[in-house]
Design a protein around this motif. Structure first.
Motif, PDB file in Angstrom:
ATOM      1  N   PHE A  94     117.910  86.251  -8.096  1.00 12.69           N
ATOM      2  CA  PHE A  94     119.016  85.818  -7.049  1.00 12.69           C
ATOM      3  C   PHE A  94     119.123  84.354  -7.427  1.00 12.69           C
ATOM      4  O   PHE A  94     120.417  84.034  -6.938  1.00 12.69           O
TER       5      PHE A  94
ATOM      6  N   THR B  30     113.261  88.506   3.368  1.00 15.24           N
ATOM      7  CA  THR B  30     113.536  87.159   2.804  1.00 15.24           C
ATOM      8  C   THR B  30     114.973  86.622   2.676  1.00 15.24           C
ATOM      9  O   THR B  30     115.302  85.658   3.159  1.00 15.24           O
ATOM     10  N   LEU B  31     115.903  87.677   2.376  1.00 20.46           N
ATOM     11  CA  LEU B  31     117.526  87.299   2.571  1.00 20.46           C
ATOM     12  C   LEU B  31     117.727  87.433   3.930  1.00 20.46           C
ATOM     13  O   LEU B  31     118.628  86.120   4.079  1.00 20.46           O
TER      14      LEU B  31
ATOM     15  N   LEU C 167     114.735  79.880  -1.169  1.00 20.66           N
ATOM     16  CA  LEU C 167     113.670  80.606  -1.413  1.00 20.66           C
ATOM     17  C   LEU C 167     112.341  80.115  -1.637  1.00 20.66           C
ATOM     18  O   LEU C 167     111.300  80.742  -1.329  1.00 20.66           O
TER      19      LEU C 167
ATOM     20  N   LEU D  36     112.191  92.038  -0.018  1.00 25.51           N
ATOM     21  CA  LEU D  36     113.429  91.272  -0.203  1.00 25.51           C
ATOM     22  C   LEU D  36     114.421  91.433   0.803  1.00 25.51           C
ATOM     23  O   LEU D  36     114.975  90.367   1.324  1.00 25.51           O
TER      24      LEU D  36
ATOM     25  N   SER E  20     116.540  83.588   4.824  1.00 17.08           N
ATOM     26  CA  SER E  20     117.360  82.590   4.013  1.00 17.08           C
ATOM     27  C   SER E  20     118.836  82.711   4.670  1.00 17.08           C
ATOM     28  O   SER E  20     118.946  81.413   4.711  1.00 17.08           O
TER      29      SER E  20
ATOM     30  N   LEU F 265     112.643  88.722  -9.281  1.00 14.83           N
ATOM     31  CA  LEU F 265     113.547  89.085  -8.068  1.00 14.83           C
ATOM     32  C   LEU F 265     114.236  87.636  -7.796  1.00 14.83           C
ATOM     33  O   LEU F 265     115.023  87.428  -7.531  1.00 14.83           O
ATOM     34  N   THR F 266     113.059  86.686  -7.637  1.00 17.18           N
ATOM     35  CA  THR F 266     113.519  85.243  -7.447  1.00 17.18           C
ATOM     36  C   THR F 266     114.383  84.617  -8.230  1.00 17.18           C
ATOM     37  O   THR F 266     115.326  83.919  -7.897  1.00 17.18           O
TER      38      THR F 266
ATOM     39  N   LEU G 129     121.983  84.407  -9.850  1.00 14.25           N
ATOM     40  CA  LEU G 129     123.170  85.125  -9.556  1.00 14.25           C
ATOM     41  C   LEU G 129     124.033  84.007  -8.848  1.00 14.25           C
ATOM     42  O   LEU G 129     125.231  83.805  -8.403  1.00 14.25           O
ATOM     43  N   VAL G 130     123.294  83.158  -7.946  1.00 14.68           N
ATOM     44  CA  VAL G 130     123.826  82.409  -7.046  1.00 14.68           C
ATOM     45  C   VAL G 130     124.417  81.232  -7.704  1.00 14.68           C
ATOM     46  O   VAL G 130     125.679  80.835  -7.175  1.00 14.68           O
TER      47      VAL G 130
END
Length: 315
Positions: free
Chosen positions: A293, A99-100, A252, A96, A103, A289-290, A296-297
């Motif tokens: 995220f 990837t974050l 993502l 994670l 991104s 997890l995706t 939450l965004v």
């Protein structure tokens, strides 16, 4: 305001529950047997039955789902079938952050390129610069990220040798080498969103510049840079925030293909490898997890609206 926030949180929870159901049951319908993969080419029926029982795969699907969901909430995500690694450790602490990082850097590049380009195009509306920026924005948005990544690897990685063709070095361990490895992936992923941001900024700024309050600001004798970047761009932030929020989920999604092309061990590569190996637990963790995220965004974007427009705080 508190009631609206509570309503959004409940909607977020329902979305996550729906995603968890889809991630669990759709994978159950996929071909392949994880028990057979774990045991290898030759195994006895007794060994197969024992391992199935230990993994809880002999239980009814609803009971398996509730057992998995309870463990997921507690952070007990199980162990990967092939690598025997802890899934929580592998997904949250190892994949994670990569990837974050990819991104976040891609979004930063997209904003640094897209916003100034959109402003210049709006100020030179109908001119050669506007045509150039608009054409380049459409072209950047039309090229698939995986294809652009392959082209960049071939040109700058293989032929010119300026950047590594693949691989990853964590920037928090070696910043210079990490940024060198991330340069091509960030350009690949950021180019698409830079085009969208430029188009949105251009169209929104053109509308704002035609409003009477802009004429009043200019009549007061304020410099042009202040008219644009203080007064006009404040009103462009709302549609721009909407586009950024909606596209972060796509960021993502694009990171999955980018990580595969550049062999970056992020969440996208983890999910792709797990799908090929029928690692159900790893795929479920990656999908959750995706989804977490993404929701939450969107929740953060909703709250940002109230900060950008004080009139929404009273609703």
């Amino acid at each position: 305001m508190i009631r609206a926030l509570f309503s959004k949180l409940m909607q977020t929870l329902l979305v996550l529950v729906g995603v968890s159901i889809a991630a669990f049951f759709f994978l159950k319908l996929a071909p392949g047997d994880p028990v057979a993969l774990m045991l290898g080419a030759e195994y006895s029926p007794a060994a197969y039955a024992k391992l199935t029982r230990e993994l809880g795969l002999d239980l009814p699907w609803p009971q398996q789902y509730l057992h998995w969901l309870a463990g997921f909430v507690r952070g007990e995500w199980g162990t990967a079938y092939i690598s025997h690694a802890d899934i929580f450790q592998q997904a949250v602490y190892e994949a994670l952050p990569i990837t974050l990082t990819l991104s976040a850097l891609s979004l930063a590049v997209a904003l640094l390129l897209g916003v100034p380009a959109g402003v210049l195009a709006a100020l030179r509306r109908g001119g050669a610069l506007d045509l150039f920026v608009s054409s380049l924005s459409v072209l950047g948005s039309a090229i698939p990220s995986f294809y652009l990544g392959i082209v960049l690897v071939w040109v700058f990685g293989v032929n010119l040798g300026w950047f590594p063709a693949m691989g990853f070095v964590r920037p928090w361990e070696d910043f210079a080498s990490g940024m060198h490895h991330l340069a091509l992936p960030v350009i690949t992923l950021g180019t698409y969103y830079a085009g969208l941001i430029a188009i949105t900024t251009r169209s929104s700024l053109i509308d704002v510049m035609g409003n009477p309050f802009i004429d009043a600001v200019r009549a007061r004798g304020e410099p042009m840079w202040r008219v644009i970047w203080v007064h006009a761009m404040r009103n462009v932030l709302m549609p721009l925030t909407t586009v950024i929020g909606l596209q972060l989920g796509g960021l993502l999604r694009g990171a999955v293909m980018t990580e595969v092309v550049f062999a970056i061990p992020g969440l996208g590569m983890l999910i792709t490898t797990a799908v090929l190996n029928r690692e159900y637990g790893v795929v479920q963790a990656g999908v959750m997890l995706t989804a977490l995220f993404f929701v939450l965004v969107n929740l953060l974007v909703d709250q940002t609206y109230q900060w950008l427009d004080p009139r929404l705080r009273r609703r």
